[in-house]
Design a protein around this motif. Structure first.
Motif, mmCIF file in Angstrom:
data_model
loop_
_atom_site.group_PDB
_atom_site.id
_atom_site.type_symbol
_atom_site.label_atom_id
_atom_site.label_comp_id
_atom_site.label_asym_id
_atom_site.label_seq_id
_atom_site.Cartn_x
_atom_site.Cartn_y
_atom_site.Cartn_z
ATOM 1 N N VAL A 56 -12.899 4.570 7.005
ATOM 2 C CA VAL A 56 -13.648 5.726 6.491
ATOM 3 C C VAL A 56 -12.794 6.975 6.349
ATOM 4 O O VAL A 56 -13.272 7.986 5.829
ATOM 5 C CB VAL A 56 -14.855 6.040 7.402
ATOM 6 N N ILE A 57 -11.532 6.923 6.783
ATOM 7 C CA ILE A 57 -10.685 8.110 6.670
ATOM 8 C C ILE A 57 -10.032 8.155 5.299
ATOM 9 O O ILE A 57 -9.961 7.162 4.583
ATOM 10 C CB ILE A 57 -9.597 8.125 7.772
ATOM 11 N N GLU A 58 -9.554 9.327 4.931
ATOM 12 C CA GLU A 58 -8.872 9.485 3.659
ATOM 13 C C GLU A 58 -7.534 8.736 3.691
ATOM 14 O O GLU A 58 -6.813 8.803 4.683
ATOM 15 C CB GLU A 58 -8.626 10.955 3.366
ATOM 16 N N PRO A 59 -7.200 8.007 2.620
ATOM 17 C CA PRO A 59 -5.931 7.273 2.605
ATOM 18 C C PRO A 59 -4.738 8.212 2.612
ATOM 19 O O PRO A 59 -4.756 9.272 1.988
ATOM 20 C CB PRO A 59 -6.006 6.480 1.295
ATOM 21 N N GLN A 60 -3.697 7.803 3.338
ATOM 22 C CA GLN A 60 -2.449 8.558 3.396
ATOM 23 C C GLN A 60 -1.396 7.839 2.551
ATOM 24 O O GLN A 60 -1.485 6.640 2.329
ATOM 25 C CB GLN A 60 -1.967 8.670 4.850
ATOM 26 N N GLU A 61 -0.396 8.585 2.101
ATOM 27 C CA GLU A 61 0.653 7.973 1.300
ATOM 28 C C GLU A 61 1.379 6.901 2.117
ATOM 29 O O GLU A 61 1.692 7.106 3.280
ATOM 30 C CB GLU A 61 1.654 9.023 0.823
ATOM 31 N N ILE A 62 1.641 5.767 1.493
ATOM 32 C CA ILE A 62 2.276 4.660 2.196
ATOM 33 C C ILE A 62 3.691 5.038 2.632
ATOM 34 O O ILE A 62 4.394 5.782 1.941
ATOM 35 C CB ILE A 62 2.306 3.393 1.306
ATOM 36 N N LYS A 63 4.085 4.508 3.795
ATOM 37 C CA LYS A 63 5.427 4.753 4.325
ATOM 38 C C LYS A 63 6.066 3.412 4.692
ATOM 39 O O LYS A 63 5.403 2.384 4.741
ATOM 40 C CB LYS A 63 5.358 5.666 5.555
ATOM 41 N N GLN A 64 7.346 3.452 4.970
ATOM 42 C CA GLN A 64 8.039 2.234 5.369
ATOM 43 C C GLN A 64 7.506 1.674 6.681
ATOM 44 O O GLN A 64 7.551 0.469 6.927
ATOM 45 C CB GLN A 64 9.549 2.496 5.493
ATOM 46 N N ASP A 65 6.988 2.558 7.546
ATOM 47 C CA ASP A 65 6.486 2.118 8.852
ATOM 48 C C ASP A 65 4.960 2.115 8.922
ATOM 49 O O ASP A 65 4.388 2.130 10.010
ATOM 50 C CB ASP A 65 7.062 2.994 9.961
ATOM 51 N N SER A 66 4.277 2.116 7.766
ATOM 52 C CA SER A 66 2.816 2.006 7.779
ATOM 53 C C SER A 66 2.416 0.683 8.417
ATOM 54 O O SER A 66 3.123 -0.321 8.310
ATOM 55 C CB SER A 66 2.261 2.106 6.356
ATOM 56 N N LYS A 67 1.253 0.677 9.065
ATOM 57 C CA LYS A 67 0.855 -0.477 9.854
ATOM 58 C C LYS A 67 -0.372 -1.164 9.277
ATOM 59 O O LYS A 67 -1.087 -0.618 8.440
ATOM 60 C CB LYS A 67 0.575 -0.047 11.303
ATOM 61 N N LYS A 68 -0.577 -2.374 9.752
ATOM 62 C CA LYS A 68 -1.734 -3.180 9.387
ATOM 63 C C LYS A 68 -3.032 -2.432 9.667
ATOM 64 O O LYS A 68 -3.155 -1.748 10.687
ATOM 65 C CB LYS A 68 -1.689 -4.495 10.181
ATOM 66 N N TRP A 69 -3.983 -2.509 8.750
ATOM 67 C CA TRP A 69 -5.314 -1.903 8.789
ATOM 68 C C TRP A 69 -5.303 -0.411 8.477
ATOM 69 O O TRP A 69 -6.349 0.217 8.527
ATOM 70 C CB TRP A 69 -6.028 -2.141 10.122
ATOM 71 N N GLU A 70 -4.157 0.171 8.172
ATOM 72 C CA GLU A 70 -4.135 1.580 7.780
ATOM 73 C C GLU A 70 -4.603 1.730 6.334
ATOM 74 O O GLU A 70 -4.319 0.890 5.483
ATOM 75 C CB GLU A 70 -2.726 2.165 7.924
ATOM 76 N N ARG A 71 -5.335 2.821 6.076
ATOM 77 C CA ARG A 71 -5.731 3.136 4.708
ATOM 78 C C ARG A 71 -4.639 3.988 4.079
ATOM 79 O O ARG A 71 -4.277 5.039 4.599
ATOM 80 C CB ARG A 71 -7.063 3.891 4.677
ATOM 81 N N VAL A 72 -4.117 3.513 2.963
ATOM 82 C CA VAL A 72 -3.009 4.189 2.306
ATOM 83 C C VAL A 72 -3.255 4.231 0.800
ATOM 84 O O VAL A 72 -4.161 3.580 0.279
ATOM 85 C CB VAL A 72 -1.662 3.480 2.585
ATOM 86 N N TYR A 73 -2.413 4.986 0.113
ATOM 87 C CA TYR A 73 -2.410 4.932 -1.347
ATOM 88 C C TYR A 73 -0.975 4.798 -1.824
ATOM 89 O O TYR A 73 -0.028 5.178 -1.128
ATOM 90 C CB TYR A 73 -3.065 6.175 -1.962
#
Length: 240
Positions: A56-73
């Motif tokens: 339900v949170i706003e997606p954040q820009e994807i990063k090299q260390d983004s993790k599983k289940w994170e909302r990203v764009y």
């Protein structure tokens, strides 16, 4: 029952060495498995809470260390030439495919596989559905996932020609089909992209915490029954 209890008290408790070893071994096993299922249930509860919070949170820009289940764009360009169809995906009782499409990131130039959604299988399995997509720039948001290998029903995990058909959605298997490195997580796209197909809500776990607690209760019940049988046998063995 009263007389039986009195008779048991008159006898010495002596189940024997072998029975005692058997009892101790399996008592430890049953009790440990009960505790393990409780720990698994607690871990699944934490996982589901984290997943619900992230969804339900706003997606954040994807990063090299983004993790599983994170909302990203991600921002970049679709690359429709080398798409992969995930076989044997059932939706509402109908067989179909999940469609994974490469997407080249603007910032790094790397490829990430985006799950665009589900599409129905044609009656003739050799006639693949139309999954064509224009190589246009777009911003896509969604949830990062890392599917396990799971149960596969074929020795050939991925077919030879593009678009390829895969028996698994596991990124370690699929990434080997490309001649360049692939982002280590798959992005399940929100159903708002112009190229979105039918959206299937992700299930972060195949077993709920309640089931784990139910299995835990069964193991503890077996432990209690084993204890009762051990005590009963210890007195019954020495009846005169």
């Amino acid at each position: 029952c009263i007389y039986t209890f009195i008779d048991m008290k008159k006898n010495n408790f002596n189940p024997g060495t072998r029975i005692t070893i058997f009892f101790v071994t399996f008592a430890i096993i049953f009790f440990s498995l009960g505790l393990w299922q409780i720990e698994r249930g607690q871990a699944k509860t934490v996982l589901l809470d984290e997943f619900d919070k992230n969804s339900v949170i706003e997606p954040q820009e994807i990063k090299q260390d983004s993790k599983k289940w994170e909302r990203v764009y991600v921002e970049g360009t679709w690359y429709g030439a080398n798409q992969i169809l995930i076989d044997n995906v059932i939706n509402g009782g109908i067989a179909g495919y999940k469609v994974l499409t490469p997407f080249r990131l603007n910032e790094t130039g790397d490829l990430i596989l985006i799950d665009r959604g589900w599409i129905k299988r044609n009656r003739n399995m050799s006639d693949l559905p139309n999954i064509s997509i224009k190589d246009i720039k777009e911003r896509v948001s969604g949830i990062l996932e890392s599917p396990e290998l799971g149960l596969v029903l074929s020795d050939e995990l991925v077919s030879g020609e593009w678009p390829k058909i895969s028996q698994t959605k596991n990124i370690d298997v699929i990434s080997k089909e490309y001649n360049e490195s692939i982002y280590p997580l798959i992005l399940l796209a929100d159903p708002i992209s112009r190229y979105s197909l039918e959206y299937i809500k992700i299930n972060p776990t195949n077993m709920t915490p309640v089931k784990h607690y139910g299995y835990s209760a069964q193991w503890f019940l077996m432990f209690i029954v084993l204890c009762g049988m051990y005590v009963w046998y210890g007195y019954k063995k020495n009846e005169k």
